[in-house]
Write a protein that holds these residues in place. Structure first.
Motif, PDB file in Angstrom:
ATOM      1  N   ARG A  96       0.840  -1.210   0.000  1.00  0.00           N
ATOM      2  CA  ARG A  96       0.000   0.000   0.000  1.00  0.00           C
ATOM      3  C   ARG A  96       0.870   1.253   0.000  1.00  0.00           C
ATOM      4  NH1 ARG A  96      -2.750   3.908  -0.328  1.00  0.00           N
ATOM      5  NH2 ARG A  96      -4.937   4.132   0.268  1.00  0.00           N
ATOM      6  N   ILE A  99       2.463   1.760  -3.494  1.00  0.00           N
ATOM      7  CA  ILE A  99       1.555   2.381  -4.459  1.00  0.00           C
ATOM      8  C   ILE A  99       1.478   3.882  -4.220  1.00  0.00           C
ATOM      9  CG2 ILE A  99      -0.854   2.544  -5.200  1.00  0.00           C
ATOM     10  CD1 ILE A  99      -1.072  -0.489  -4.646  1.00  0.00           C
ATOM     11  N   ASP A 100       1.342   4.280  -2.961  1.00  0.00           N
ATOM     12  CA  ASP A 100       1.288   5.707  -2.634  1.00  0.00           C
ATOM     13  C   ASP A 100       2.560   6.423  -3.071  1.00  0.00           C
ATOM     14  OD1 ASP A 100      -1.178   5.284  -1.472  1.00  0.00           O
ATOM     15  OD2 ASP A 100      -0.419   5.258   0.586  1.00  0.00           O
ATOM     16  N   CYS A 170       3.206  -2.614  -7.567  1.00  0.00           N
ATOM     17  CA  CYS A 170       2.897  -1.299  -6.996  1.00  0.00           C
ATOM     18  C   CYS A 170       3.072  -0.203  -8.045  1.00  0.00           C
ATOM     19  CB  CYS A 170       3.803  -1.019  -5.803  1.00  0.00           C
ATOM     20  SG  CYS A 170       3.584  -2.151  -4.417  1.00  0.00           S
ATOM     21  N   HIS A 173       0.226  -0.291 -10.719  1.00  0.00           N
ATOM     22  CA  HIS A 173      -1.033   0.300 -10.279  1.00  0.00           C
ATOM     23  C   HIS A 173      -0.934   1.821 -10.283  1.00  0.00           C
ATOM     24  CE1 HIS A 173      -4.827   0.736  -8.029  1.00  0.00           C
ATOM     25  NE2 HIS A 173      -4.216   1.834  -7.594  1.00  0.00           N
ATOM     26  N   ARG A 188      -6.608   1.359  -4.228  1.00  0.00           N
ATOM     27  CA  ARG A 188      -5.236   1.067  -3.804  1.00  0.00           C
ATOM     28  C   ARG A 188      -5.198  -0.053  -2.771  1.00  0.00           C
ATOM     29  NH1 ARG A 188      -2.164   7.004  -3.486  1.00  0.00           N
ATOM     30  NH2 ARG A 188      -2.671   7.622  -5.642  1.00  0.00           N
TER      31      ARG A 188
END
Length: 206
Positions: A96, A99-100, A170, A173, A188
């Motif tokens: 997570r 991805i951020d 990641c 996405h 996400r």
């Protein structure tokens, strides 16, 4: 995006020193990208000219200098979780956060790399500053190898390859979210869960 390929000894440094060295590497890259024409030996003549500067490039480099040390610390801290909880639960917040991180950095990179000259200068700076993906892959692979030695990751798993696949998921996405919009891709959270689940790391995974 490429990130500093710091020397192996830096894995043993304390977090503050590692963060300082990471920021210094990005700063060195920024200096190299701003070299004026005539200072850059092998750069093709057609791609020489003003330094690769400008608000978009400056913003990208400033964001990388600020966010990259935080992201690397998140990865390094995984080693504190070896043998605790489950491997999937430990990796889920990593996916997570990845991805951020990639979404934020890519949102600044896209408007920065709009010309061949900037791209070539970036590649030269990456080479001269020892930049690359190694600092991201290393901590993840090290964590997976440590869990594997405890029987918590399947023997068939290649820690380095799995680390690269996790990061690639990641990055993918984040890229598609920027390209087609958040409403056209899974959330996400859902994507992070899917990435970890489909790596099938644990011994009981099919």
């Amino acid at each position: 995006m490429a990130t500093p390929q710091l020397d192996p000894y830096q894995r043993e440094l304390d977090p503050h020193r590692r963060a300082q060295d990471t920021r210094r590497s990005v700063l060195e890259m920024a200096v190299l990208m701003k070299r004026q024409d005539g200072e850059e030996g092998g750069l093709p003549a057609a791609l020489r000219g003003p330094a690769a500067s400008g608000p978009a490039v400056d913003l990208f480099l400033a964001l990388l200098q600020d966010r990259l040390p935080v992201w690397l610390k998140i990865l390094d801290d995984l080693m504190h979780l070896v043998g605790k909880g489950t491997v999937a639960d430990n990796l889920l917040p990593i996916a997570r956060a990845g991805i951020d991180y990639y979404a934020e950095v890519q949102s600044a990179a896209l408007p920065a790399f709009t010309s061949p000259a900037v791209t070539v200068r970036f590649r030269e700076a990456v080479k001269d500053s020892l930049l690359g993906p190694t600092p991201e892959v290393g901590p993840l692979a090290g964590y997976l190898a440590a869990e594997q030695s405890r029987g918590r990751v399947a023997a068939r798993v290649d820690p380095s390859a799995s680390a690269r696949l996790l990061l690639a998921g990641c990055f993918r996405h984040a890229y598609y979210e920027l390209l087609v919009g958040a409403g056209s891709v899974p959330s996400r959270d859902d994507s992070a869960e899917e990435i970890i689940r489909e790596l099938r790391l644990e011994p009981h995974a099919a």
